[in-house]
Structure formats: C-alpha cells, structure tokens
Design an enzyme around this catalytic site. Structure first.
Site, PDB file in Angstrom:
ATOM      1  N   TRP A 153       0.834  -1.198   0.000  1.00  0.00           N
ATOM      2  CA  TRP A 153       0.000   0.000   0.000  1.00  0.00           C
ATOM      3  C   TRP A 153       0.865   1.243   0.000  1.00  0.00           C
ATOM      4  O   TRP A 153       2.010   1.226   0.451  1.00  0.00           O
ATOM      5  CB  TRP A 153      -0.888   0.027   1.251  1.00  0.00           C
ATOM      6  CG  TRP A 153      -1.708  -1.197   1.483  1.00  0.00           C
ATOM      7  CD1 TRP A 153      -1.519  -2.093   2.509  1.00  0.00           C
ATOM      8  CD2 TRP A 153      -2.834  -1.676   0.730  1.00  0.00           C
ATOM      9  NE1 TRP A 153      -2.482  -3.081   2.421  1.00  0.00           N
ATOM     10  CE2 TRP A 153      -3.297  -2.855   1.342  1.00  0.00           C
ATOM     11  CE3 TRP A 153      -3.517  -1.211  -0.404  1.00  0.00           C
ATOM     12  CZ2 TRP A 153      -4.394  -3.582   0.868  1.00  0.00           C
ATOM     13  CZ3 TRP A 153      -4.602  -1.940  -0.883  1.00  0.00           C
ATOM     14  CH2 TRP A 153      -5.035  -3.098  -0.255  1.00  0.00           C
ATOM     15  N   HIS A 175      -1.152   2.147   4.705  1.00  0.00           N
ATOM     16  CA  HIS A 175      -0.405   1.656   5.873  1.00  0.00           C
ATOM     17  C   HIS A 175      -0.816   2.377   7.153  1.00  0.00           C
ATOM     18  O   HIS A 175      -0.952   1.755   8.212  1.00  0.00           O
ATOM     19  CB  HIS A 175       1.097   1.825   5.638  1.00  0.00           C
ATOM     20  CG  HIS A 175       1.658   0.798   4.712  1.00  0.00           C
ATOM     21  ND1 HIS A 175       1.790  -0.529   5.074  1.00  0.00           N
ATOM     22  CD2 HIS A 175       2.115   0.887   3.438  1.00  0.00           C
ATOM     23  CE1 HIS A 175       2.310  -1.198   4.064  1.00  0.00           C
ATOM     24  NE2 HIS A 175       2.517  -0.370   3.056  1.00  0.00           N
ATOM     25  N   ASP A 177       9.049   1.666   4.269  1.00  0.00           N
ATOM     26  CA  ASP A 177       9.169   2.158   2.893  1.00  0.00           C
ATOM     27  C   ASP A 177      10.209   3.270   2.789  1.00  0.00           C
ATOM     28  O   ASP A 177      10.809   3.467   1.734  1.00  0.00           O
ATOM     29  CB  ASP A 177       7.816   2.693   2.389  1.00  0.00           C
ATOM     30  CG  ASP A 177       6.936   1.577   1.846  1.00  0.00           C
ATOM     31  OD1 ASP A 177       7.494   0.546   1.394  1.00  0.00           O
ATOM     32  OD2 ASP A 177       5.705   1.727   1.881  1.00  0.00           O
ATOM     33  N   ARG A 201      13.811   1.534   2.412  1.00  0.00           N
ATOM     34  CA  ARG A 201      14.096   0.454   1.459  1.00  0.00           C
ATOM     35  C   ARG A 201      15.018   0.857   0.313  1.00  0.00           C
ATOM     36  O   ARG A 201      15.651   0.013  -0.291  1.00  0.00           O
ATOM     37  CB  ARG A 201      12.816  -0.172   0.913  1.00  0.00           C
ATOM     38  CG  ARG A 201      11.835   0.809   0.338  1.00  0.00           C
ATOM     39  CD  ARG A 201      10.521   0.110   0.127  1.00  0.00           C
ATOM     40  NE  ARG A 201      10.645  -0.832  -0.966  1.00  0.00           N
ATOM     41  CZ  ARG A 201       9.864  -0.839  -2.035  1.00  0.00           C
ATOM     42  NH1 ARG A 201       8.881   0.036  -2.137  1.00  0.00           N
ATOM     43  NH2 ARG A 201      10.039  -1.708  -2.990  1.00  0.00           N
ATOM     44  N   HIS A 212       8.766  -6.735   1.032  1.00  0.00           N
ATOM     45  CA  HIS A 212       7.428  -6.135   0.997  1.00  0.00           C
ATOM     46  C   HIS A 212       6.421  -6.964   0.203  1.00  0.00           C
ATOM     47  O   HIS A 212       5.254  -6.601   0.146  1.00  0.00           O
ATOM     48  CB  HIS A 212       7.495  -4.723   0.398  1.00  0.00           C
ATOM     49  CG  HIS A 212       8.341  -3.764   1.195  1.00  0.00           C
ATOM     50  ND1 HIS A 212       7.818  -2.714   1.904  1.00  0.00           N
ATOM     51  CD2 HIS A 212       9.678  -3.729   1.410  1.00  0.00           C
ATOM     52  CE1 HIS A 212       8.799  -2.055   2.508  1.00  0.00           C
ATOM     53  NE2 HIS A 212       9.938  -2.659   2.217  1.00  0.00           N
ATOM     54  N   HIS A 226       4.277  -2.760   9.236  1.00  0.00           N
ATOM     55  CA  HIS A 226       4.254  -2.468   7.803  1.00  0.00           C
ATOM     56  C   HIS A 226       3.915  -3.708   6.963  1.00  0.00           C
ATOM     57  O   HIS A 226       3.091  -3.656   6.054  1.00  0.00           O
ATOM     58  CB  HIS A 226       5.603  -1.896   7.376  1.00  0.00           C
ATOM     59  CG  HIS A 226       5.632  -1.432   5.953  1.00  0.00           C
ATOM     60  ND1 HIS A 226       5.262  -0.160   5.571  1.00  0.00           N
ATOM     61  CD2 HIS A 226       5.958  -2.079   4.809  1.00  0.00           C
ATOM     62  CE1 HIS A 226       5.362  -0.049   4.265  1.00  0.00           C
ATOM     63  NE2 HIS A 226       5.785  -1.188   3.766  1.00  0.00           N
ATOM     64  N   ASP A 282       1.235  -4.753   3.944  1.00  0.00           N
ATOM     65  CA  ASP A 282       1.572  -5.089   2.551  1.00  0.00           C
ATOM     66  C   ASP A 282       1.059  -6.462   2.107  1.00  0.00           C
ATOM     67  O   ASP A 282       0.640  -6.632   0.960  1.00  0.00           O
ATOM     68  CB  ASP A 282       3.092  -5.034   2.344  1.00  0.00           C
ATOM     69  CG  ASP A 282       3.567  -3.650   1.902  1.00  0.00           C
ATOM     70  OD1 ASP A 282       2.738  -2.843   1.444  1.00  0.00           O
ATOM     71  OD2 ASP A 282       4.787  -3.400   2.006  1.00  0.00           O
ATOM     72  N   HIS A 322       0.786  -7.435  -4.005  1.00  0.00           N
ATOM     73  CA  HIS A 322       2.025  -7.761  -3.286  1.00  0.00           C
ATOM     74  C   HIS A 322       2.191  -9.264  -3.118  1.00  0.00           C
ATOM     75  O   HIS A 322       3.160  -9.724  -2.496  1.00  0.00           O
ATOM     76  CB  HIS A 322       2.082  -7.044  -1.933  1.00  0.00           C
ATOM     77  CG  HIS A 322       2.548  -5.619  -2.040  1.00  0.00           C
ATOM     78  ND1 HIS A 322       3.675  -5.153  -1.423  1.00  0.00           N
ATOM     79  CD2 HIS A 322       2.037  -4.578  -2.738  1.00  0.00           C
ATOM     80  CE1 HIS A 322       3.841  -3.871  -1.717  1.00  0.00           C
ATOM     81  NE2 HIS A 322       2.851  -3.493  -2.522  1.00  0.00           N
ATOM     82  N   HIS A 340      -0.078  -1.437 -10.305  1.00  0.00           N
ATOM     83  CA  HIS A 340       0.327  -1.562  -8.908  1.00  0.00           C
ATOM     84  C   HIS A 340       0.007  -0.282  -8.137  1.00  0.00           C
ATOM     85  O   HIS A 340      -0.549  -0.327  -7.031  1.00  0.00           O
ATOM     86  CB  HIS A 340       1.826  -1.885  -8.801  1.00  0.00           C
ATOM     87  CG  HIS A 340       2.220  -2.266  -7.420  1.00  0.00           C
ATOM     88  ND1 HIS A 340       2.294  -3.572  -6.996  1.00  0.00           N
ATOM     89  CD2 HIS A 340       2.518  -1.505  -6.349  1.00  0.00           C
ATOM     90  CE1 HIS A 340       2.629  -3.583  -5.724  1.00  0.00           C
ATOM     91  NE2 HIS A 340       2.779  -2.340  -5.303  1.00  0.00           N
ATOM     92  N   ASP A 384      -2.187   0.280  -4.869  1.00  0.00           N
ATOM     93  CA  ASP A 384      -1.516   0.796  -3.664  1.00  0.00           C
ATOM     94  C   ASP A 384      -2.200   2.058  -3.154  1.00  0.00           C
ATOM     95  O   ASP A 384      -2.357   2.241  -1.950  1.00  0.00           O
ATOM     96  CB  ASP A 384      -0.056   1.168  -3.988  1.00  0.00           C
ATOM     97  CG  ASP A 384       0.939   0.072  -3.632  1.00  0.00           C
ATOM     98  OD1 ASP A 384       0.543  -0.965  -3.074  1.00  0.00           O
ATOM     99  OD2 ASP A 384       2.136   0.265  -3.934  1.00  0.00           O
TER     100      ASP A 384
END
Ligand code: DCM
Ligand code: DCM
Ligand code: DCM
Ligand code: ZN
Ligand code: ZN
Length: 273
Positions: free
Chosen positions: A1, A6, A45, A48, A60, A117, A121, A127, A150, A154
């Site tokens: 997301w 999130h 996020d 990463r 994720h 998190h 996801d 995902h 995506h 998200d």
C-alpha cells in the site's frame, strides 16, 4: 500500500489491541500518543531505497508464480526467494525478533515497525503476485491519468474512495480507520471478522499464518485485479465497472489487515511475560 493505506491499517490495529499491548508498544516505540503505530507504519518504505536498508527491499511482497486469471496460488518454497526473502519470511523473522527479549530494545522497536508495515503489505493483492512485477509493468489509465496497475491498487483506489488524503494523510486515515473499526465491530464485517478473519492465526507458526493471508489476497488477483488477464487492461482506462468491484476489495483488505495486525501484536506481547 501507499502511505495512506499503511497508516489506516495501523490506526485500525490501535483500535483493537489490548491495553497491555498498547502500553508495551508505546514504551518500546517511545511514543505515548494514539499515533504510536500509525507514526511508524511507513518507516519500512522510507528505508528500502537507502544503502543500509537495501536488504529489506524484497521483504514487501511475495512473487507468486501463478497464472492469473486461470489459476491463482502461492507456494512458499516456489515463490519466496531463497536469498532475497519475501514478505512471508520477513514477517516470521521480525515477529521472532520482537519476541526475543534478549535483543537490544532498538532492534525490537525496529522489528515492531517492520511487523506493522508488512502485515499491511501482505494484504495488498498485487504484493502477492509475480505478473509484471506485481503489476508495476501493466500500464493503465485511471480517471485519465497514466499509471501502472500496482500504483492504482496501492494508492489511487483508496484515494478516490476517501478523498483528500494527499493533503492530510493522518487525520483522513484516522477517520477512515474509525469507520472501518465500526464496520468490523458491528457493521458489514461484524459476522465475518468474528468467525473467519482470525482462522489459521497461530503465533507458533508465523509462516503458515502469513502464507494463509497471502493466499487469500492472491486469490483476489484472479477474481478482481486481473479478472480477464493483464492483456485485457494493458493501455486501457480502468472504468467505473472496474473501480466499483475493486474499491470494496481494497476496503476489506485494509480492514482485515488492521484487525489481524492487532491480533498478531496481542499474541506477541501477551506471550512475553
Ligand atoms: N528508530 C530506528 N531507526 C531509525 C529511526 C528510529 O530504529 N532510523 C527507532 C528508534 C526508536 C523508534 O524508532 O525505537 C522511534 O524513534 P524516533 O522517535 O527517534 O524516530
Ligand atoms: N513490488 C511488488 N512486487 C514486485 C516488485 C515490487 O509488489 N515484484 C511493489 C513494491 C512497491 C511497488 O511495487 O510497493 C514499487 O516497487 P519498486 O519501487 O521496487 O518498483
Ligand atoms: N523478479 C521479479 N520481481 C522481483 C525480483 C525478481 O519478478 N522483485 C523476477 C526476476 C526473475 C525471477 O523473478 O526472472 C526470479 O528471481 P530470483 O532469481 O530473484 O528468484
Ligand atoms: Zn505496493
Ligand atoms: Zn511496503
């Protein structure tokens, strides 16, 4: 997301965790406000793409090598990358770090932030799908804007559903979370959340638990995300019909993620003493 999803998942979880889980995690995360989970929900996020956080970039998602819409399915041995890991192995790893009271507190705080998190996801259907890197390579338009599929799942669907989320994500997420909390407690999700949403949740088997969540979200790729396959939507506008089927799925997956995150955190924290 995206961040909004999130943060919403985290606020829902804070509405359901026990009082002892709340005070334990407020202390661990050094935040005694109602935002102690929401405030850390997007941290994974933010790291990463940093040099030190690069090793977490594959945590994720899980790239299920299935064949939507003909068949969907997640197989841990087939789909969880042996070197890079996946969201299922990451949830197991950070759950066990949060459970490990021998670790330094900063490690356990970090583990808590990853758990918050990744439970979010794993509930985003794309995902748990390999096709076109979880839909990142499927180009569509949504309300006339060129996006990849995506990103639509998200962020764009929730944004259209709630509105205004770009300007003030936290208050808007809090409001959506409180609405979904009511639906879980006594509204449209009341029956199913009580009877089915925690089925298979087992703190002694985090892999099986997370895989169950992944399989459920992945099935939605066949029914709702790519009901006629990727070719049918490539380059196309995702119209009203698509949105009206997708929005309730986004809403339910966010609600489930928050409810399950609360249960998971309660199981972890209550088993510590
Ligand atoms: N934290 C961390 N890594 C960071 C920043 C913070 O692990 N890059 C941890 C330290 C605290 C919690 O997150 O346990 C909240 O930190 P702060 O309020 O200092 O951001
Ligand atoms: N992603 C995914 N599956 C993949 C690759 C990426 O679900 N196989 C997700 C992670 C991010 C988004 O897609 O939410 C964009 O990833 P990236 O920035 O790595 O392209
Ligand atoms: N792959 C993918 N999404 C990623 C990383 C890799 O779809 N985020 C693809 C590239 C390879 C396949 O999965 O064709 C197997 O990757 P690996 O060797 O990392 O298991
Ligand atoms: Zn994503
Ligand atoms: Zn993520």
């Amino acid at each position: 997301w995206g961040g909004f999803g999130h943060i919403t998942v985290a606020y829902i979880a804070s509405n359901f965790v026990s009082d002892s889980t709340t005070s334990y995690l407020q202390t661990l995360l050094r935040n005694d406000t109602g935002d102690y989970l929401a405030g850390v929900a997007t941290w994974a996020d933010s790291i990463r793409y940093t040099k030190w956080g690069r090793f977490t970039s594959g945590f994720h998602f899980i790239d299920a090598h299935d064949n939507p819409p003909t068949y969907c399915g997640v197989d841990y041995d087939r789909d969880c990358k042996k070197e890079a890991g996946c969201v299922v192995s990451a949830l197991q790893n950070y759950t066990s770090q949060l459970l490990d009271t021998e670790l330094p507190l900063w490690r356990r705080a970090q583990a808590a932030k990853f758990v918050v998190h990744f439970v979010g996801d794993i509930h985003q259907p794309l995902h748990t799908e390999d096709v076109a890197r979880g839909g990142n390579g499927i180009h569509v338009t949504f309300e006339g804007k060129e996006l990849n599929l995506h990103h639509v799942w998200d962020t764009s669907i929730a944004e259209k559903l709630v509105g205004g989320i770009r300007r003030k994500p936290y208050p808007f997420a809090k409001k959506w979370a409180d609405e979904l909390t009511e639906e879980i407690k006594s509204g449209k999700y009341a029956a199913e959340s009580k009877s089915g949403w925690l089925r298979g949740t087992n703190i002694t088997d985090p892999i099986a638990t997370a895989l169950g969540w992944a399989v459920e979200g992945n099935a939605l790729v066949c029914t709702t995300v790519l009901p006629e396959g990727a070719e049918a939507i490539e380059g196309q506008e995702l119209g009203t019909d698509y949105y009206e089927k997708a929005a309730p799925v986004v809403e339910e997956q966010v609600a489930k993620a928050g409810f399950r995150l609360a249960a998971w955190l309660d199981l972890i924290i209550s088993s510590l003493k």
